[in-house]
Design a protein around this motif. Structure first.
Motif, PDB file in Angstrom:
ATOM      1  N   ALA A   1       8.836 -11.089  -4.251  1.00 43.31           N
ATOM      2  CA  ALA A   1       7.398 -11.290  -4.930  1.00 43.31           C
ATOM      3  C   ALA A   1       7.610 -12.404  -5.907  1.00 43.31           C
ATOM      4  O   ALA A   1       6.422 -12.969  -6.166  1.00 43.31           O
ATOM      5  CB  ALA A   1       7.091  -9.867  -5.841  1.00 43.31           C
ATOM      6  N   ASP A   2       8.742 -12.634  -6.263  1.00 48.91           N
ATOM      7  CA  ASP A   2       8.860 -13.837  -7.292  1.00 48.91           C
ATOM      8  C   ASP A   2       8.747 -15.254  -6.434  1.00 48.91           C
ATOM      9  O   ASP A   2       9.796 -15.318  -5.389  1.00 48.91           O
ATOM     10  CB  ASP A   2      10.161 -13.765  -8.060  1.00 48.91           C
TER      11      ASP A   2
ATOM     12  N   THR B   1      18.329 -17.838  -0.662  1.00 48.73           N
ATOM     13  CA  THR B   1      16.972 -18.178  -1.582  1.00 48.73           C
ATOM     14  C   THR B   1      16.550 -19.598  -1.462  1.00 48.73           C
ATOM     15  O   THR B   1      15.253 -19.582  -1.406  1.00 48.73           O
ATOM     16  CB  THR B   1      17.564 -18.127  -3.308  1.00 48.73           C
TER      17      THR B   1
ATOM     18  N   VAL C   1      11.916 -19.571  -9.142  1.00 50.94           N
ATOM     19  CA  VAL C   1      12.357 -18.641 -10.366  1.00 50.94           C
ATOM     20  C   VAL C   1      13.568 -17.747  -9.843  1.00 50.94           C
ATOM     21  O   VAL C   1      14.655 -17.560 -10.687  1.00 50.94           O
ATOM     22  CB  VAL C   1      11.071 -17.469 -10.674  1.00 50.94           C
ATOM     23  N   VAL C   2      13.587 -17.413  -8.637  1.00 52.98           N
ATOM     24  CA  VAL C   2      14.733 -16.592  -8.069  1.00 52.98           C
ATOM     25  C   VAL C   2      16.088 -17.505  -8.362  1.00 52.98           C
ATOM     26  O   VAL C   2      17.376 -16.934  -8.711  1.00 52.98           O
ATOM     27  CB  VAL C   2      14.822 -16.020  -6.962  1.00 52.98           C
TER      28      VAL C   2
ATOM     29  N   VAL D   1      12.746 -18.082 -17.001  1.00 50.89           N
ATOM     30  CA  VAL D   1      13.235 -16.882 -16.402  1.00 50.89           C
ATOM     31  C   VAL D   1      13.138 -15.659 -17.091  1.00 50.89           C
ATOM     32  O   VAL D   1      13.320 -14.699 -16.551  1.00 50.89           O
ATOM     33  CB  VAL D   1      14.687 -17.158 -15.625  1.00 50.89           C
TER      34      VAL D   1
ATOM     35  N   SER E   1      14.105  -9.905  -4.267  1.00 51.79           N
ATOM     36  CA  SER E   1      12.656  -9.520  -4.383  1.00 51.79           C
ATOM     37  C   SER E   1      11.725 -10.917  -3.800  1.00 51.79           C
ATOM     38  O   SER E   1      12.067 -11.920  -4.247  1.00 51.79           O
ATOM     39  CB  SER E   1      12.042  -9.562  -5.804  1.00 51.79           C
TER      40      SER E   1
ATOM     41  N   ARG F   1      17.180 -17.922 -12.002  1.00 50.57           N
ATOM     42  CA  ARG F   1      17.828 -16.725 -12.300  1.00 50.57           C
ATOM     43  C   ARG F   1      19.402 -16.482 -11.690  1.00 50.57           C
ATOM     44  O   ARG F   1      20.282 -16.383 -12.671  1.00 50.57           O
ATOM     45  CB  ARG F   1      17.074 -15.312 -11.995  1.00 50.57           C
TER      46      ARG F   1
ATOM     47  N   SER G   1      17.288 -10.842  -7.062  1.00 47.12           N
ATOM     48  CA  SER G   1      17.116 -12.043  -6.283  1.00 47.12           C
ATOM     49  C   SER G   1      16.693 -11.346  -4.847  1.00 47.12           C
ATOM     50  O   SER G   1      16.733 -12.426  -3.999  1.00 47.12           O
ATOM     51  CB  SER G   1      18.482 -12.634  -6.260  1.00 47.12           C
TER      52      SER G   1
END
Length: 203
Positions: free
Chosen positions: A78-79, A137, A83-84, A203, A76, A87, A74
């Motif tokens: 980059a994503d 997030t 998506v995070v 995911v 990152s 997850r 979580s």
């Protein structure tokens, strides 16, 4: 391996063993001896790291919580935030055997928190961290334009409440709630506020 590294490895092994034993038989039946045996260390060494059952339980909960957060990736950038967040929702539900163990620990904490002040403070602190986890997030998604602006605090409360309620039903094996239903219920509840598709992402 240095002495410091050995101590850290031993502590990690003890905490992992404590999580497994508590989830298996419940905190009230746990003894320091059982944890030491499961970890493959002496009782004296266990007491060197954790002098009471209560401290061991608190550290085990924190250890379990931190590991779940790390596994979601979580942090990152980059994503996509979508998506995070998916997850995170996934990790807040008992979606596999590891997370079912985490859920058993949470259920032990809930029961203890009703009667014990220290456990109650621990539970509130962990929920604060969950709120920050979800909120961070969402804020990233809003800042990037991926999410529409929303009440981040209210959305975090909704996510946690839904995951708690649906997670309990999954743990009980309630035939009315399967994993797909739980994920879909959470996502469809929050999607309008975020301006995203109501379909739970891959995911």
């Amino acid at each position: 391996m240095t002495k410091a590294e050995q101590a850290l490895e031993t502590r990690e092994r003890i905490l992992t063993a404590a999580c497994e034993v508590i989830a298996d038989i419940g905190f009230e039946h746990v003894s320091m001896r059982k944890v030491a045996e499961h970890a493959g260390v002496s009782k004296a060494l266990l007491h060197y790291h954790f002098d009471t059952r209560e401290k061991l339980f608190a550290e085990a909960m924190t250890h379990s919580f931190a590991k779940t957060g790390t596994d979601t990736g979580s942090d990152s950038d980059a994503d996509p935030a979508t998506v995070v967040l998916a997850r995170i929702v996934n990790s807040m539900l008992p979606t596999d055997e590891v997370l079912r163990q985490d859920w058993k620990l949470w259920q032990e904490l809930w029961v203890r928190a009703l009667r014990d002040g220290a456990a109650r403070h621990l539970a509130v602190d962990l929920y604060d961290q969950l709120h920050a986890w979800v909120g961070g997030t969402v804020e990233r998604g809003v800042a990037s334009g991926e999410f529409t602006d929303c009440d981040v605090e209210a959305l975090g409360t909704l996510v946690l409440a839904l995951c708690d309620g649906l997670g309990i039903r999954l743990m009980l094996g309630d035939p009315r709630v399967d994993l797909a239903t739980a994920r879909s219920t959470v996502w469809r509840a929050i999607a309008p506020s975020l301006g995203i598709s109501p379909e739970f992402p891959e995911v």
